[in-house]
Design a protein around this motif. Structure first.
Motif, PDB file in Angstrom:
ATOM      1  N   MET A  85       0.837  -1.188   0.000  1.00  0.00           N
ATOM      2  CA  MET A  85       0.000   0.000   0.000  1.00  0.00           C
ATOM      3  C   MET A  85       0.877   1.245   0.000  1.00  0.00           C
ATOM      4  SD  MET A  85      -3.325   1.115   2.104  1.00  0.00           S
ATOM      5  CE  MET A  85      -4.357   0.451   0.867  1.00  0.00           C
ATOM      6  N   GLU A 102      -2.927   2.078   7.933  1.00  0.00           N
ATOM      7  CA  GLU A 102      -3.764   1.555   6.853  1.00  0.00           C
ATOM      8  C   GLU A 102      -5.207   1.376   7.314  1.00  0.00           C
ATOM      9  OE1 GLU A 102      -1.882  -1.971   5.416  1.00  0.00           O
ATOM     10  OE2 GLU A 102      -0.186  -0.860   4.588  1.00  0.00           O
ATOM     11  N   ALA A 103      -5.401   0.952   8.559  1.00  0.00           N
ATOM     12  CA  ALA A 103      -6.769   0.793   9.090  1.00  0.00           C
ATOM     13  C   ALA A 103      -7.461   2.160   9.185  1.00  0.00           C
ATOM     14  CB  ALA A 103      -6.721   0.120  10.454  1.00  0.00           C
ATOM     15  N   TYR A 138      -6.780   4.771   7.383  1.00  0.00           N
ATOM     16  CA  TYR A 138      -7.018   5.199   6.011  1.00  0.00           C
ATOM     17  C   TYR A 138      -8.276   4.535   5.453  1.00  0.00           C
ATOM     18  CZ  TYR A 138      -6.202   5.709   0.987  1.00  0.00           C
ATOM     19  OH  TYR A 138      -6.340   5.982  -0.349  1.00  0.00           O
ATOM     20  N   GLU A 139      -8.436   3.254   5.694  1.00  0.00           N
ATOM     21  CA  GLU A 139      -9.627   2.534   5.209  1.00  0.00           C
ATOM     22  C   GLU A 139     -10.915   3.091   5.820  1.00  0.00           C
ATOM     23  OE1 GLU A 139      -9.834   0.409   2.724  1.00  0.00           O
ATOM     24  OE2 GLU A 139      -7.690   0.621   2.436  1.00  0.00           O
ATOM     25  N   SER A 161     -13.817   4.835   3.586  1.00  0.00           N
ATOM     26  CA  SER A 161     -15.129   4.209   3.514  1.00  0.00           C
ATOM     27  C   SER A 161     -16.246   5.224   3.736  1.00  0.00           C
ATOM     28  CB  SER A 161     -15.246   3.088   4.540  1.00  0.00           C
ATOM     29  OG  SER A 161     -15.230   3.620   5.846  1.00  0.00           O
TER      30      SER A 161
END
Length: 79
Positions: A1, A70-71, A73-74, A78
């Motif tokens: 990523m 990354e979590a 960012y997700e 969303s």
């Protein structure tokens, strides 16, 4: 990523285009967006902004938890 700075830039671009808030950094944009963001998204964006600050320095990048970045960012993407 992607790295943390690219993730933060993408979230900042989305905040500017969708919520029409403007500022020099993701931290400022999140503060200006305030309650227009859900609590979970606001918390994740703040965390990503703090990681962005750490990632600007060579020694700070070692302290960034990539999985948490990354979590966060997700969660932001969303919304």
């Amino acid at each position: 990523m992607a790295d943390v700075q690219q993730m933060a830039a993408r979230v900042a671009d989305l905040l500017e285009s969708r919520l029409r808030v403007h500022g020099p950094s993701l931290a400022v944009l999140v503060r200006k967006a305030g309650r227009r963001l859900p609590r979970k998204v606001r918390r994740a964006a703040r965390e990503l902004a703090s990681f962005e600050g750490l990632a600007r320095h060579p020694k700070g990048i070692m302290m960034v938890n990539q999985t948490r970045a990354e979590a966060a960012y997700e969660i932001c993407m969303s919304h």
